[in-house]
Scaffold this active site. Sequence first.
Site, PDB file in Angstrom:
ATOM      1  N   GLU A 226       0.857  -1.196   0.000  1.00  0.00           N
ATOM      2  CA  GLU A 226       0.000   0.000   0.000  1.00  0.00           C
ATOM      3  C   GLU A 226       0.891   1.244   0.000  1.00  0.00           C
ATOM      4  O   GLU A 226       0.651   2.182  -0.741  1.00  0.00           O
ATOM      5  CB  GLU A 226      -0.934  -0.015   1.215  1.00  0.00           C
ATOM      6  CG  GLU A 226      -1.890   1.180   1.240  1.00  0.00           C
ATOM      7  CD  GLU A 226      -2.929   1.144   2.355  1.00  0.00           C
ATOM      8  OE1 GLU A 226      -3.207   0.046   2.889  1.00  0.00           O
ATOM      9  OE2 GLU A 226      -3.473   2.211   2.679  1.00  0.00           O
ATOM     10  N   ARG A 304      -7.136   3.659  13.141  1.00  0.00           N
ATOM     11  CA  ARG A 304      -8.078   2.546  13.007  1.00  0.00           C
ATOM     12  C   ARG A 304      -8.082   1.689  14.287  1.00  0.00           C
ATOM     13  O   ARG A 304      -9.102   1.097  14.636  1.00  0.00           O
ATOM     14  CB  ARG A 304      -7.795   1.699  11.774  1.00  0.00           C
ATOM     15  CG  ARG A 304      -8.957   0.790  11.419  1.00  0.00           C
ATOM     16  CD  ARG A 304      -8.721   0.011  10.138  1.00  0.00           C
ATOM     17  NE  ARG A 304      -9.265   0.629   8.950  1.00  0.00           N
ATOM     18  CZ  ARG A 304     -10.544   0.567   8.581  1.00  0.00           C
ATOM     19  NH1 ARG A 304     -11.431  -0.074   9.314  1.00  0.00           N
ATOM     20  NH2 ARG A 304     -10.944   1.160   7.478  1.00  0.00           N
ATOM     21  N   GLU A 707     -10.661  -7.725   4.595  1.00  0.00           N
ATOM     22  CA  GLU A 707     -10.000  -7.724   5.893  1.00  0.00           C
ATOM     23  C   GLU A 707     -10.761  -8.399   7.040  1.00  0.00           C
ATOM     24  O   GLU A 707     -10.145  -9.068   7.866  1.00  0.00           O
ATOM     25  CB  GLU A 707      -9.670  -6.279   6.298  1.00  0.00           C
ATOM     26  CG  GLU A 707      -8.665  -5.645   5.366  1.00  0.00           C
ATOM     27  CD  GLU A 707      -8.506  -4.168   5.618  1.00  0.00           C
ATOM     28  OE1 GLU A 707      -9.420  -3.404   5.267  1.00  0.00           O
ATOM     29  OE2 GLU A 707      -7.477  -3.773   6.179  1.00  0.00           O
TER      30      GLU A 707
HETATM   31  N1  LUZ Z   1      -5.498   2.325   4.348  1.00  0.00           N
HETATM   32  C1  LUZ Z   1      -5.759   3.607   4.627  1.00  0.00           C
HETATM   33  C2  LUZ Z   1      -6.196   1.312   4.880  1.00  0.00           C
HETATM   34  O1  LUZ Z   1      -5.073   4.486   4.141  1.00  0.00           O
HETATM   35  N2  LUZ Z   1      -6.787   3.895   5.448  1.00  0.00           N
HETATM   36  C3  LUZ Z   1      -7.557   2.944   6.017  1.00  0.00           C
HETATM   37  O2  LUZ Z   1      -8.473   3.250   6.754  1.00  0.00           O
HETATM   38  C4  LUZ Z   1      -7.244   1.599   5.746  1.00  0.00           C
HETATM   39  N3  LUZ Z   1      -7.934   0.611   6.313  1.00  0.00           N
HETATM   40  C5  LUZ Z   1      -7.608  -0.639   6.052  1.00  0.00           C
HETATM   41  C6  LUZ Z   1      -6.563  -0.909   5.190  1.00  0.00           C
HETATM   42  N4  LUZ Z   1      -5.870   0.049   4.623  1.00  0.00           N
HETATM   43 MO1  MOS Z   2      -4.636  -2.706   3.305  1.00  0.00          MO
HETATM   44  S1  MOS Z   2      -4.015  -3.196   5.124  1.00  0.00           S
HETATM   45  O1  MOS Z   2      -3.561  -2.414   2.161  1.00  0.00           O
HETATM   46  O2  MOS Z   2      -6.176  -2.838   3.056  1.00  0.00           O
END
Ligand code: LUZ
Ligand code: MOS
Length: 769
Positions: A226, A304, A707
């Site tokens: 990510e 989160r 998830e």
């Molecule tokens: N990525 C993000 C995430 O930038 N914000 C989020 O709330 C999130 N939640 C789950 C996985 N990736």
């Molecule tokens: Mo994510 S933890 O790349 O949804």
Amino acid sequence: MKYGDLDLHARGQARFVDDLPEPEGLLHAVVLGSPQAHGRIVRLDTGAAARSAGVHAVLSAADIPGQNQIGTLVADEPLLAAESVDYIGQPVAVAVAETQAEARAALRLIELEIEALPAVLDPRRAKELGELIVPPRTFCLGDVDSAWKRCDRIVAGRADSGGQEHLYLETQGSLAVPGERATMRVVSSTQSPTGVQRVIARVLGVAMHRVEVEVTRLGGAFGGKEDQATAWAALAALAAATCGAAVKLVLSRHDDMTYTGKRHPYSSDYRIGLSSDGRILAYEVEFYQNAGAAADLSPAILERTLFHCTGSYYVPEVRATAYCCRTNILPNTAFRGFGGPQGMFVIEAALFKAAAALGVDAAELQEKNLLNEGDTFPYGMRARGCTAPRCWREAKSRYDYVEARRRVREYNRTHGLQKKGLALMPVCFGISFTNTVLNQGAALVHVYTDGSVSVSTGAVEMGQGVKYKIREVAARVFSVKPERIKVESTGTLRVANTSPTAASTGADLNGRATEIACRAIVQRLKQAAAEELGCDDTEQVEIREERIYFAGKETELDWQSLIPRVYTRRINLSAQAHYATPGIYFDKTREKGEPFSYHAYGTALCEVTVDCLRGTYEIDAVKVVHDLGPSLAPQVDLGQAEGGIVQGIGWLTVEEVLYSEQGRLLTGTLSTYKVPDIHLTPKNLEVQFLENTENPLGVFNSKAIGEPPLMYGLGVYYALLAAMQAFRPEEDLPVRAPLTPERVLMTLYGDHWTRLKGLDRADLRVVPG
Ligand code: LUZ
Ligand code: MOS
């Protein structure tokens, strides 16, 4: 394209970055990581390395034409270390050579002198030293301070959870090909093509339109790509721009494990207060997140954690505080669940301990406090479409919890060294990026004159089947055979300003955008069909299973014949659409809002058997009822659920990330890091999707799946703890994950075990990370 790329994977024909045909004159880049966890760079001499055989360049911070900065949320992360190094493995230089072997050989000739500084590895210590990446945040509901005196029982404790290696099958990698006029085309194994594009433009000092990023598919990501695909793509692009040649940078498995961040370990303190009949009246928690040496996504992940600090329960008075602690280990990053699992782990610890204190079954407390429709979360949002009670009840009855509990108690009464443990585990996970701005998706749809369809979206395929779902959406809106539709690679030229494919939202956001684009084309097709048929009422035209109907009656037109006629009429057969999740917002000054579009719910029943002589265990069963809405692709979703469950179990049981006291990763190989395998997979793994539910906020009423199932792994952890408690009923067992067989043994026998083995405690002094 049955189930996405599955057929290609099965035949070994799916191409990943490292399988692409090599452009002429391709060079290979290899990265030199810092050997020190913290220090000042005193000398960096790349002269000898640059002169060695086959080497075209050896690059360091001074060679970056634009900004030496890759931080996404906070500008605190250089692409290449300039004055200081902050963790072992931090990129310091990159060698570019005709072969990878030559590049590796060159790295050994780099002279790097570092003046060591003290390294901090423990998040609580970092907090004491004021090493916080962002200021602490606190979520409050009600008035927790005044609630304590109303409580009949108060239990306090500590809960620690460990890191987790992503171990995607395809390692991080990128291929950069320079073009005319300072352009750069990059194929990257990233969840975030736009993120990579932005960082490369910044590093090269060019406008974003000079940089094109293309992604066909990833061999897994789980959050690890990510944010952390950008460094490798930017280094490849930097090398390609400098050398004027195509450059490939693909990390070896060992480099990937030693140079990339992982799930965040957390250390947390909690205090929970209950009424005598088991209602939670107050909950207070402090989270110490081990962020590592740079922000990366840590502040968002920590946020989160706060959003999920009360798990699946209604708690009227809450205070949750979160510290984003800077330490000298790898910058930790997104991992399936994104801090949510770490938050839920702690409230489950609190309930486990409270149940022991009250002398009741933990499931009784869980049930009594389970979320109901309209209950308020600590962030002010209310639970809507709350299927938590339905999932809980159905899991309990379908899998006969009462009988299972009787059987487990009987087993434990009659067995001395083998103990069984049982746990019910409800999961509630908010769907949407908590950072509201990211909740947008886009699609570009073309219908060609032969009736075939091309769909591009912002979603990246990483094995989760998003392309299959997007195709299903387009096929439903057009009402044509899915075979007519091809879902394309993800590229920044076709779809701009994409959010990372993350937060379980890839199919929701981009599926909705696809739906809107296809509907726009359908509207034009209907109008053209009406004109072709000599009728003027477009509303009466319908496309159903490739046939065109008027006023409910079949006409001579079908999809195949209509499309070329629409083209002849000079009508646009393409559409671009954008979707932004409606109604969500979050006010960070008050820490209140409606951050999520909806929540995903479910419950797992978990049963384990622990060998209390050896510390080994078996996972007998994980049986789940999960609310998925009507699925766009039930087999894909079942695969996501099963994979997520095993990944969640792995995190809390056998997967252990360890650092030496010098901050060196000790578990950077597959011989030192245990991956969950078929032996760890529950003998009985069953996932039932809740029937008769729908979710008007999802695509075709479906719900996100990526998830949420990971968190059922928590049920296995607490079942293991319950089994251990049955063996040591008097002991206050530590809540510390992962619960490896070694840890089970050491917990059951304490120091006795180390003495038996003739080991000194110091031999075992490694730092969880
Ligand atoms: N990525 C993000 C995430 O930038 N914000 C989020 O709330 C999130 N939640 C789950 C996985 N990736
Ligand atoms: Mo994510 S933890 O790349 O949804």
